[in-house]
Design a protein around this motif. Structure first.
Motif, PDB file in Angstrom:
ATOM      1  N   ILE A 146       0.865  -1.196   0.000  1.00 56.48           N
ATOM      2  CA  ILE A 146       0.000   0.000   0.000  1.00 56.48           C
ATOM      3  C   ILE A 146       0.895   1.238   0.000  1.00 56.48           C
ATOM      4  CG2 ILE A 146      -1.802   1.275   1.205  1.00 56.48           C
ATOM      5  CD1 ILE A 146      -2.819  -1.294   2.409  1.00 56.48           C
ATOM      6  N   ILE A 159       1.121   3.863 -10.178  1.00 54.10           N
ATOM      7  CA  ILE A 159       1.183   2.396 -10.064  1.00 54.10           C
ATOM      8  C   ILE A 159       2.095   1.766 -11.133  1.00 54.10           C
ATOM      9  CG2 ILE A 159      -0.208   0.274 -10.304  1.00 54.10           C
ATOM     10  CD1 ILE A 159      -2.393   1.711  -8.677  1.00 54.10           C
ATOM     11  N   ILE A 215      -1.799  -1.427  -3.925  1.00 54.58           N
ATOM     12  CA  ILE A 215      -2.865  -0.447  -3.655  1.00 54.58           C
ATOM     13  C   ILE A 215      -2.203   0.918  -3.549  1.00 54.58           C
ATOM     14  CG2 ILE A 215      -4.623   0.299  -1.981  1.00 54.58           C
ATOM     15  CD1 ILE A 215      -5.373  -2.431  -2.982  1.00 54.58           C
ATOM     16  N   SER A 265      -2.987   4.550  -1.988  1.00 55.69           N
ATOM     17  CA  SER A 265      -3.967   5.162  -1.094  1.00 55.69           C
ATOM     18  C   SER A 265      -3.587   6.619  -0.863  1.00 55.69           C
ATOM     19  CB  SER A 265      -3.965   4.429   0.258  1.00 55.69           C
ATOM     20  OG  SER A 265      -2.751   4.680   0.916  1.00 55.69           O
ATOM     21  N   SER A 285      -6.013   0.703  -7.335  1.00 64.21           N
ATOM     22  CA  SER A 285      -5.144  -0.489  -7.286  1.00 64.21           C
ATOM     23  C   SER A 285      -4.664  -0.860  -8.684  1.00 64.21           C
ATOM     24  CB  SER A 285      -5.930  -1.677  -6.725  1.00 64.21           C
ATOM     25  OG  SER A 285      -6.856  -2.123  -7.692  1.00 64.21           O
ATOM     26  N   ASN A 286      -3.679  -1.762  -8.720  1.00 58.92           N
ATOM     27  CA  ASN A 286      -3.324  -2.350 -10.011  1.00 58.92           C
ATOM     28  C   ASN A 286      -4.322  -3.472 -10.293  1.00 58.92           C
ATOM     29  OD1 ASN A 286      -2.402  -4.373  -8.263  1.00 58.92           O
ATOM     30  ND2 ASN A 286      -0.528  -4.771  -9.418  1.00 58.92           N
ATOM     31  N   GLY A 305      -4.318  -6.102  -7.718  1.00 59.80           N
ATOM     32  CA  GLY A 305      -4.684  -5.501  -6.426  1.00 59.80           C
ATOM     33  C   GLY A 305      -6.190  -5.338  -6.245  1.00 59.80           C
ATOM     34  N   LYS A 306      -6.960  -5.421  -7.373  1.00 62.91           N
ATOM     35  CA  LYS A 306      -8.430  -5.316  -7.238  1.00 62.91           C
ATOM     36  C   LYS A 306      -8.944  -6.350  -6.239  1.00 62.91           C
ATOM     37  CE  LYS A 306      -9.418  -3.435 -11.791  1.00 62.91           C
ATOM     38  NZ  LYS A 306      -9.722  -3.768 -13.181  1.00 62.91           N
ATOM     39  N   VAL A 317      -8.716  -4.743  -2.754  1.00 61.74           N
ATOM     40  CA  VAL A 317      -9.290  -3.417  -2.491  1.00 61.74           C
ATOM     41  C   VAL A 317     -10.229  -3.467  -1.284  1.00 61.74           C
ATOM     42  CG1 VAL A 317     -10.937  -1.719  -3.396  1.00 61.74           C
ATOM     43  CG2 VAL A 317      -8.991  -2.400  -4.769  1.00 61.74           C
ATOM     44  N   GLU A 349     -13.159   4.589  -3.455  1.00 58.96           N
ATOM     45  CA  GLU A 349     -12.332   4.016  -4.521  1.00 58.96           C
ATOM     46  C   GLU A 349     -12.463   4.906  -5.751  1.00 58.96           C
ATOM     47  OE1 GLU A 349     -13.292  -0.039  -5.469  1.00 58.96           O
ATOM     48  OE2 GLU A 349     -11.677  -0.158  -6.962  1.00 58.96           O
TER      49      GLU A 349
END
Ligand code: NDP
Ligand code: A1CAB
Length: 264
Positions: free
Chosen positions: A90, A98, A112, A114, A131-132, A135-136, A139, A154
């Motif tokens: 993160i 990203i 992620i 943030s 996110s990438n 990374g989804k 989330v 998001e």
């Protein structure tokens, strides 16, 4: 949850406090090069303070990076070989996109991005998240972490730069408005402590009115501005002096500065 905060500075420590106050971690590593100033955090039994980022990564699952943008790439290089499928990376780093993170650690990692703010220390952060591709799948986990310490949204990565200005820098902007209101109150006769109490609770009330009623700010303004009254007199004078305009211009300048940081 085993959490490491890599870069325990202003934001990193605010996140650490938020997590610790909400009992959000089973273990926590806090890292910085000079650890003397944060040694006191070891009074929480589950916190380890160290300058060894690799040790923190090995012993944690959630890695929250909160170092200055110029330090981030080399810290990722230093730790990338230790990253496994258990880790969620993160980043809170301003302007560090990203794809640039993936270039260093690979796209096969949960990443992620943030953007919290320092109100996270008191559980009131507005935190934006993206996110990438991989990374989804994490989330919801990231939202669960940050929802314990405020409100999350998001957003697409393209809006992250704007979110940095509105939410992260926004804390400073609102502080200045509260401070200016306090100075006005002092000029009108309140002592400094009372003046700040009046300013900050009124600010809190204004935000709560919008959050809880869902109404538009102008609707609430209409409820306060008595015709020929003192509120509209003050508000119009503020606008003649450029209140809204100066806020918008400041926001845009701040946004443009991040573009320069990114190029740097
Ligand atoms: N401050 C804020 O409100 C917000 C900041 N951000 C972003 O968060 C990041 C951090 O900002 P901020 O907290 O203000 O910055 P700080 O300078 O306060 O904190 C960065 C910390 O990183 C530590 N550090 C530097 N090098 C290393 C290293 N090699 N390993 C481990 N730790 C290291 C520094 O300590 P030492 O020198 O002892 O190593 C320092 O404590 C930035 O990228 C910023 O853009 C995002 C949102 C809000
Ligand atoms: O001022 C900065 O550059 C960082 C990012 C947002 C808040 N602090």
């Amino acid at each position: 949850m085993k959490i490491a905060i890599i870069g325990a500075g202003n934001l990193g420590l605010a996140i650490a406090k938020g997590i610790l106050h909400s009992n959000g971690a089973t273990t926590m590593y806090l890292t910085k090069r000079n650890t003397k100033s944060i040694q006191e955090f070891e009074k929480y039994g589950n916190v380890t303070v160290t300058s060894d980022n690799q040790e923190a990564v090995k012993n944690s699952d959630i890695l929250i990076f909160a170092v200055q943008p110029g330090h981030f790439a080399s810290i990722l290089e230093e730790t990338k070989d230790l990253l496994t499928e258990k880790h969620v990376v993160i980043s809170t780093i301003t302007g560090f996109r990203i794809p640039k993170i993936e270039e260093i650690i690979g796209s096969d990692k949960f990443i992620i991005r943030s953007m919290p703010n320092t109100a996270i220390s008191v559980g009131k952060s507005m935190t934006c998240i993206c996110s990438n591709e991989l990374g989804k799948k994490r989330v919801d986990l990231a939202k669960a972490i940050f929802n314990r310490m405020g409100h999350t949204m998001e957003i697409p990565e393209d809006q992250m730069q704007a979110a940095t200005v509105i939410c992260a820098s926004g804390i400073a902007f609102w502080m200045r408005l509260i401070r200016a209101t306090t100075q006005g109150a002092i000029q009108l006769g309140f002592d400094a402590k009372e003046a700040q109490e009046l300013a900050m609770h009124t600010c809190n009330g204004a935000a709560s009115l919008l959050i809880e009623s869902g109404s538009h700010p102008e609707e609430e303004i209409d409820r306060v501005t008595t015709p020929k009254g003192c509120t509209i007199e003050g508000l119009n004078e503020m606008e003649h002096q450029g209140l809204s305009s100066s806020l918008i211009r400041g926001i845009v300048s701040s946004f443009e500065k991040i573009s320069q940081i990114r190029k740097g």
